[in-house]
Design a protein around this motif. Structure first.
Motif, PDB file in Angstrom:
ATOM      1  N   ILE A  57       0.842  -1.201   0.000  1.00  0.00           N
ATOM      2  CA  ILE A  57       0.000   0.000   0.000  1.00  0.00           C
ATOM      3  C   ILE A  57       0.874   1.246   0.000  1.00  0.00           C
ATOM      4  CG2 ILE A  57      -1.641   1.337   1.386  1.00  0.00           C
ATOM      5  CD1 ILE A  57      -2.790  -1.399   2.326  1.00  0.00           C
ATOM      6  N   GLY A  58       1.935   1.224   0.778  1.00  0.00           N
ATOM      7  CA  GLY A  58       2.836   2.367   0.894  1.00  0.00           C
ATOM      8  C   GLY A  58       3.551   2.725  -0.396  1.00  0.00           C
ATOM      9  N   GLU A  59       3.669   1.768  -1.311  1.00  0.00           N
ATOM     10  CA  GLU A  59       4.337   2.029  -2.587  1.00  0.00           C
ATOM     11  C   GLU A  59       3.584   3.058  -3.429  1.00  0.00           C
ATOM     12  OE1 GLU A  59       4.937  -1.655  -4.620  1.00  0.00           O
ATOM     13  OE2 GLU A  59       6.261  -2.446  -3.061  1.00  0.00           O
ATOM     14  N   TYR A  60       2.304   3.227  -3.173  1.00  0.00           N
ATOM     15  CA  TYR A  60       1.490   4.143  -3.961  1.00  0.00           C
ATOM     16  C   TYR A  60       1.313   5.509  -3.290  1.00  0.00           C
ATOM     17  CZ  TYR A  60       0.473  -0.109  -6.483  1.00  0.00           C
ATOM     18  OH  TYR A  60       0.598  -1.258  -7.206  1.00  0.00           O
ATOM     19  N   ASP A  61       1.913   5.691  -2.136  1.00  0.00           N
ATOM     20  CA  ASP A  61       1.746   6.938  -1.391  1.00  0.00           C
ATOM     21  C   ASP A  61       2.198   8.162  -2.185  1.00  0.00           C
ATOM     22  OD1 ASP A  61       0.646   5.634   0.738  1.00  0.00           O
ATOM     23  OD2 ASP A  61       2.356   5.891   2.087  1.00  0.00           O
ATOM     24  N   ASP A  62       3.361   8.085  -2.806  1.00  0.00           N
ATOM     25  CA  ASP A  62       3.882   9.244  -3.540  1.00  0.00           C
ATOM     26  C   ASP A  62       2.956   9.653  -4.680  1.00  0.00           C
ATOM     27  OD1 ASP A  62       6.096   9.444  -1.915  1.00  0.00           O
ATOM     28  OD2 ASP A  62       7.397   8.286  -3.255  1.00  0.00           O
ATOM     29  N   THR A  63       2.447   8.678  -5.413  1.00  0.00           N
ATOM     30  CA  THR A  63       1.545   8.956  -6.530  1.00  0.00           C
ATOM     31  C   THR A  63       0.271   9.637  -6.048  1.00  0.00           C
ATOM     32  OG1 THR A  63       2.380   6.994  -7.674  1.00  0.00           O
ATOM     33  CG2 THR A  63       0.294   7.910  -8.452  1.00  0.00           C
ATOM     34  N   ILE A  64      -0.294   9.091  -4.980  1.00  0.00           N
ATOM     35  CA  ILE A  64      -1.545   9.627  -4.452  1.00  0.00           C
ATOM     36  C   ILE A  64      -1.322  11.007  -3.835  1.00  0.00           C
ATOM     37  CG2 ILE A  64      -3.336   9.258  -2.707  1.00  0.00           C
ATOM     38  CD1 ILE A  64      -2.990   6.212  -3.298  1.00  0.00           C
ATOM     39  N   LEU A  65      -0.245  11.168  -3.085  1.00  0.00           N
ATOM     40  CA  LEU A  65       0.048  12.468  -2.477  1.00  0.00           C
ATOM     41  C   LEU A  65       0.301  13.542  -3.533  1.00  0.00           C
ATOM     42  CD1 LEU A  65       2.255  11.456   0.572  1.00  0.00           C
ATOM     43  CD2 LEU A  65      -0.050  12.409   0.616  1.00  0.00           C
ATOM     44  N   LYS A  66       0.945  13.166  -4.622  1.00  0.00           N
ATOM     45  CA  LYS A  66       1.198  14.112  -5.701  1.00  0.00           C
ATOM     46  C   LYS A  66      -0.124  14.596  -6.292  1.00  0.00           C
ATOM     47  CE  LYS A  66       3.485  14.570 -10.151  1.00  0.00           C
ATOM     48  NZ  LYS A  66       4.175  13.873 -11.242  1.00  0.00           N
ATOM     49  N   ARG A  67      -1.053  13.680  -6.511  1.00  0.00           N
ATOM     50  CA  ARG A  67      -2.366  14.067  -7.060  1.00  0.00           C
ATOM     51  C   ARG A  67      -3.126  14.944  -6.067  1.00  0.00           C
ATOM     52  NH1 ARG A  67      -5.376  15.947 -10.898  1.00  0.00           N
ATOM     53  NH2 ARG A  67      -7.509  15.190 -10.858  1.00  0.00           N
ATOM     54  N   MET A  68      -3.051  14.607  -4.799  1.00  0.00           N
ATOM     55  CA  MET A  68      -3.717  15.419  -3.779  1.00  0.00           C
ATOM     56  C   MET A  68      -3.146  16.840  -3.770  1.00  0.00           C
ATOM     57  SD  MET A  68      -4.013  12.753  -0.655  1.00  0.00           S
ATOM     58  CE  MET A  68      -5.673  12.636  -0.003  1.00  0.00           C
TER      59      MET A  68
END
Length: 107
Positions: A57-68
């Motif tokens: 799950i943590g592997e996708y944090d950067d992608t999601i945070l960037k979109r946010m």
């Protein structure tokens, strides 16, 4: 508990794959679900299997945070435009009370 983590992983994966189409509401829903799972994890013993899913799950944090952050920046830009528009509009509006009277005392 592992089923909840798997559900969170599935939801995270879906959002990450469709990140450009992801709405603000979907991201908030994901964040709320993550908070709920974290609160549950604090009350249980975390197994190695759970840790593995958490890492995935943590592997996708950067992608999601960037979109946010992109959505936040868009909102800030829009709010600044609205504020600027209001300031410009106030300059052209009447600066006096419309119910007042003007009395000319000249003869």
């Amino acid at each position: 508990m592992i089923s909840s983590l798997q559900s969170l992983y599935d939801q995270t994966l879906y959002i990450a794959e469709h990140i450009q189409e992801a709405s603000y509401e979907e991201l908030v829903e994901l964040a709320d679900f993550r908070t709920e799972i974290v609160n549950k994890l604090q009350q249980t013993q975390v197994s190695e299997e759970m840790k593995a899913v958490i890492r995935l799950i943590g592997e996708y944090d950067d992608t999601i945070l960037k979109r946010m952050q992109e959505l936040k920046d868009e909102a800030a830009t829009s709010l600044n435009k609205i504020k600027l528009h209001r300031m410009q509009k106030q300059k052209y509006e009447q600066a006096y009370n419309a119910e007042s009277y003007f009395v000319d005392l000249r003869e």
